[in-house]
Design a protein around this motif. Structure first.
Motif, PDB file in Angstrom:
ATOM      1  N   PRO A 566       0.842  -1.320  -0.109  1.00 21.04           N
ATOM      2  CA  PRO A 566       0.003   0.084   0.031  1.00 21.04           C
ATOM      3  C   PRO A 566       0.900   1.157  -0.044  1.00 21.04           C
ATOM      4  O   PRO A 566       1.945   1.216   0.488  1.00 21.04           O
ATOM      5  N   ARG A 567       0.316   2.384  -0.697  1.00 25.90           N
ATOM      6  CA  ARG A 567       1.002   3.562  -0.592  1.00 25.90           C
ATOM      7  C   ARG A 567       0.191   4.834   0.152  1.00 25.90           C
ATOM      8  O   ARG A 567      -1.101   4.500   0.173  1.00 25.90           O
ATOM      9  N   VAL A 568       1.102   5.633   0.809  1.00 28.38           N
ATOM     10  CA  VAL A 568       0.357   6.864   1.019  1.00 28.38           C
ATOM     11  C   VAL A 568       1.002   8.051   0.680  1.00 28.38           C
ATOM     12  O   VAL A 568       2.124   7.987   0.313  1.00 28.38           O
ATOM     13  N   THR A 569       0.146   8.886   0.498  1.00 26.62           N
ATOM     14  CA  THR A 569       0.551  10.283   0.200  1.00 26.62           C
ATOM     15  C   THR A 569       0.591  11.419   1.340  1.00 26.62           C
ATOM     16  O   THR A 569      -0.592  11.822   1.841  1.00 26.62           O
ATOM     17  N   ASP A 570       1.656  11.945   1.490  1.00 26.34           N
ATOM     18  CA  ASP A 570       1.725  13.414   2.161  1.00 26.34           C
ATOM     19  C   ASP A 570       1.579  14.470   1.538  1.00 26.34           C
ATOM     20  O   ASP A 570       2.431  14.642   0.474  1.00 26.34           O
ATOM     21  N   ILE A 571       0.932  15.562   1.777  1.00 24.85           N
ATOM     22  CA  ILE A 571       0.786  16.802   1.172  1.00 24.85           C
ATOM     23  C   ILE A 571       1.126  17.933   2.258  1.00 24.85           C
ATOM     24  O   ILE A 571       0.783  17.955   3.309  1.00 24.85           O
ATOM     25  N   SER A 572       2.071  18.659   1.570  1.00 30.74           N
ATOM     26  CA  SER A 572       2.511  19.867   2.385  1.00 30.74           C
ATOM     27  C   SER A 572       1.366  20.983   2.861  1.00 30.74           C
ATOM     28  O   SER A 572       0.374  20.925   2.141  1.00 30.74           O
TER      29      SER A 572
END
Length: 622
Positions: A566-572
C-alpha cells in the motif's frame, strides 16, 4: 421493482402470524403451523435471507475483502483479521466459511415443505424459486472461497449418511449453483419487496456466478476459453445480464446518494439489504469503523488546523481502515489539453507542466516517518498557479469525492477536513501520538456514510442499507463477458455505462482488446469499491491471464496487484509539494504475499476433513 424497507416485510409477516405466536411458546411452533400457512412460510423464508446473504454483506463484510487488497489500508494491519490473509500467515486449519450446513438445511426445508404443501401453484412456484436462489447463494459463498462444496438437495434425517463427499472440482460445484439459479430465474416473479429476490435479481447474480465458473473451469489447470462449455458460460453471462438490464432499472446519477440515506431506494439497486433504526445503531454498521476519532484538543496539541466548528465532538468513532493512494490513483482526471481523455492524476498534461518530480520537498515541509520508503515526490514549479489540490481534484472522476474524503475536499459532516501536514485529520496525529483512530492513509471513506444525526456514535439509531447487486455491476459483468469473447467494442460500450454516468468522465475509446481490459479493470475497481468485489475479481482475472492480468499466462499465475505494498501520500501545508511513500504503516501492512500455487482457493479447514475424510482431499498446496 417495487422497493420498500425490510421492516415493512417484517410487519406484514408478523401481523399474519400474530395469532400463532401469541398463543404458543416460540419453541413450540410446529412445522405444521409454518407450512400450512403462506404468510408463516414467508416469514421462514425472510429469516433465511438474513442468514444466507450476510456472506455477501452485513457488519463490515462489504469491505473486509477489500482489505485483502490495496483498496483500503487496515488499521494496524489487523482489520477483521485481514492481515492473516494478505500476509499469508494462515494454514490449512483456517476456516474461510466451509460450514454452511444449517443454511443449506433451511433452504432445503423451504423447497421440500412448500413443494408438499397445499399452497396455490403461484405461491409454490415463487417460494420454491426463492429457496433455490438462497441455496445457490449459500453454496456460491463457499465455492468462491474453497472451490468445492458438499451438495445436499434434501432435508437430512437421522437415518441418512452424514459422511457426504465434496464435489470433485469447482466446475461440478458451479454446475449445481447455476442450475439452482436458472430455476430461480424461471420461477421468481418480476417484482419483489426490497430484501426479497426477483427474477431480474436472480439473473443479475447468475451473470456473476457464471464469470466465477469460467475462471475456475479446468482448475487447477488454466481455463480453456475455446472449450464449448466455457463459451456456453460466457453466453449465459451475456443472456442473464441482459435479462437483468431489461428489468426496468436505471443508472443512478447520484452515485454517493445510492450508498447513503439520500438515495437508499435508488432505481439502480436490484437487490439490497435494508436495516431500520428501530433495531440498528451506528456501531452495527460499517460507519463505526470508517469514521475517525479526533477532536479540537488533539488537533490543537498537534498544531493542526483548522479547528472544527461544531459545538459537540463530531468525529468519535473507531476507524479501522481508510483508502490507500493505490486506490486513489485509480480515479482518473480529465486532461486539460485534451478533454476527451481521462488519465491518472499524475499523468495529465496539467500535472506534467506544473510538477517538478526531480525535486523533493524539504523535511520541514513534509517529515519522514521511520521505516518508510519514498516512491514518488514532487514540487510545484515556480510561477505555476496549480496546487497539489487542484491537480488532484479539478476535473476528477465524480466518484472520487463521492467515495473518498481527501484533503480540503467538500465538507464532511459540516466540517472542513484537512489531511495535509499539520491538518486536522492527518495520519501524523497518530504518528505523533496525539490521536489514535485516524486514517493511516490521509484518506477517509465517504461511500456508505449516512447523514446520521447528530453524528456517527455508539447507540445512535440509524437506518442502513447494503447494496449487493445493482445495474452498474451488471453492466460490468456484461463487459467482462464481451472481453472474454474478444469483442472489445461491446465491452467498452458496457463499461462506459458506469464510467460516464457515475464517473462523469469522457467515454473510453479503447479500440484494442488489451486497452479495453485496462479500462475495464480500472472501471470495475473504482465503481465497485467496498462492494465485496475487487479481491474476487483479481483472482478471476489472474485465472484468465493475458490482458486481464498484465499479460501473464492463464491459470495460477502471479497477481501483481496482490503483491504490491500500500502507498500513502503526504501533502505539504501550502499544497505546493507532496511525497508518496510505502512501508511501515504499523504492524503487518508492510508485508503482502500472494502464493499463486495456493491462494486462488482457501483451504477446506483441516478439522472438517479429519472428521470426515470424504470432505477431502485438501485444496492444492494447503
Amino acid at each position: 421493482m417495487k422497493k420498500l424497507f425490510i421492516f415493512t416485510i417484517v410487519l406484514l409477516s408478523v401481523s399474519s402470524c400474530q395469532k400463532i405466536f401469541d398463543t404458543k411458546p416460540l419453541d413450540r411452533v410446529s412445522q405444521d403451523d409454518v407450512w400450512t400457512n403462506v404468510a408463516n412460510a414467508q416469514t421462514f423464508v425472510y429469516n433465511t435471507y438474513a442468514d444466507v446473504m450476510k456472506d455477501f454483506a452485513g457488519g463490515d463484510l462489504t469491505s473486509v475483502t477489500d482489505a485483502y487488497t490495496t483498496n483500503t489500508l487496515p488499521f494496524d494491519g489487523i482489520y477483521n483479521g485481514s492481515a492473516k490473509v494478505f500476509n499469508e500467515t494462515i494454514n490449512n486449519t483456517y476456516d474461510a466459511g466451509f460450514d454452511r450446513f444449517s443454511n443449506i438445511r433451511a433452504c432445503n426445508m423451504i423447497i421440500e415443505k412448500v413443494g408438499a404443501s397445499g399452497f396455490a401453484d403461484a405461491d409454490k412456484q415463487a417460494l420454491i424459486a426463492e429457496g433455490k436462489f438462497l441455496r445457490a447463494m449459500t453454496y456460491f459463498a463457499v465455492a468462491r472461497k474453497m472451490g468445492r462444496i458438499v451438495w445436499i438437495d434434501k432435508v437430512l434425517t437421522p437415518g441418512d449418511d452424514f459422511n457426504l463427499p465434496t464435489t470433485a472440482n469447482p466446475t461440478a460445484s458451479y454446475n449445481y449453483i447455476i442450475k439452482d439459479l436458472e430455476d430461480a430465474v424461471a420461477g421468481l416473479p418480476a417484482t419483489a419487496l426490497a430484501g426479497r429476490v426477483s427474477k431480474f435479481a436472480a439473473a443479475a447474480f447468475l451473470s456473476e456466478v457464471c464469470l466465477e465458473a469460467i475462471a475456475y473451469a479446468n482448475y487447477p489447470a488454466a481455463p480453456n476459453m475455446g472449450d464449448a462449455a466455457v463459451q456456453a458460460l460466457v453466453q449465459k453471462v451475456i443472456t442473464n445480464a441482459n435479462t437483468a438490464i431489461s428489468g426496468g432499472y436505471t443508472m443512478e446519477t447520484d452515485y454517493q446518494g445510492m450508498f447513503s440515506d439520500r438515495k437508499s431506494s435508488s432505481p439502480e439497486i436490484i437487490f439490497g439489504i435494508y436495516r431500520n433504526s428501530i433495531n440498528t445503531t451506528c456501531e452495527g454498521t460499517p460507519m463505526q469503523n470508517s469514521f475517525p476519532n479526533v477532536g479540537n484538543s488533539q488537533v490543537a496539541t498537534y498544531g493542526g488546523s483548522p479547528l472544527f466548528v461544531a459545538a459537540t465532538r463530531v468525529f468519535e468513532a473507531w476507524l479501522q481502515h481508510g483508502p490507500t493512494q493505490n486506490m486513489a490513483d485509480a480515479y482518473l482526471v480529465v486532461d486539460k489539453a485534451d478533454p476527451t481523455k481521462a488519465l491518472p492524476w499524475n499523468k495529465t498534461s496539467q500535472y506534467l507542466a506544473a510538477v517538478d518530480e526531480s525535486k523533493s520537498p524539504s523535511v520541514a515541509d513534509i517529515p519522514h516517518a521511520t521505516g518508510e520508503t519514498v516512491v514518488k515526490s514532487g514540487v510545484i514549479r515556480p510561477g505555476s498557479t496549480e496546487t497539489i489540490w487542484s491537480l488532484s481534484n479539478v476535473g476528477r472522476d465524480a466518484r472520487w469525492d463521492a467515495s473518498i474524503v481527501s484533503d480540503s475536499a467538500s465538507k464532511y459532516f459540516g466540517e472542513d477536513v484537512t489531511t495535509c501536514i499539520k491538518g486536522n485529520a492527518t495520519r501524523w496525529l497518530k504518528l505523533t501520538g496525539n490521536a489514535y483512530y485516524v486514517s493511516l492513509s490521509n484518506l477517509y471513506w465517504r461511500k456508505g456514510i449516512y447523514n446520521v444525526s447528530p453524528r456517527v456514535y455508539v447507540g445512535i439509531p440509524t437506518n442502513y442499507h447494503y447494496v449487493l447487486m445493482r445495474l452498474g455491476r451488471v453492466y460490468l459483468n456484461l463487459a467482462e463477458a464481451y472481453l472474454l469473447k474478444g469483442d472489445a467494442g461491446s465491452a467498452v460500450t458496457a463499461l462506459n455505462q458506469t464510467r460516464v454516468t457515475h464517473g462523469q468522465l469522457p467515454p473510453s475509446t479503447a479500440s484494442t482488446l488489451a486497452a479495453a481490459w485496462t479500462d475495464y479493470k480500472l472501471e470495475r475497481r473504482v465503481d465497485l469499491t467496498l462492494e465485496n468485489d475487487y479481491y474476487w475479481s483479481l483472482l478471476r482475472w489472474g485465472r484468465y491471464g493475458g490482458g486481464a492480468n498484465y499479460g501473464n499466462a492463464p491459470g495460477n499465475s502471479d497477481i501483481p496487484d496482490l503483491n504490491e505494498l500500500p502507498r500513502v501520500t503526504d501533502i505539504s501545508k501550502d499544497r505546493k509539494s507532496f511525497v508518496t511513500v510505502q512501508g511501515a504503516f504499523f504492524s503487518a501492512n508492510n508485508v503482502r504475499v500472494f502464493s499463486r500455487n495456493k491462494r486462488y482457493l482457501f483451504p477446506i479447514a483441516q478439522g472438517f476433513i479429519d472428521k470426515n475424510s470424504n470432505f477431502g482431499p485438501q485444496n492444492p498446496n494447503w
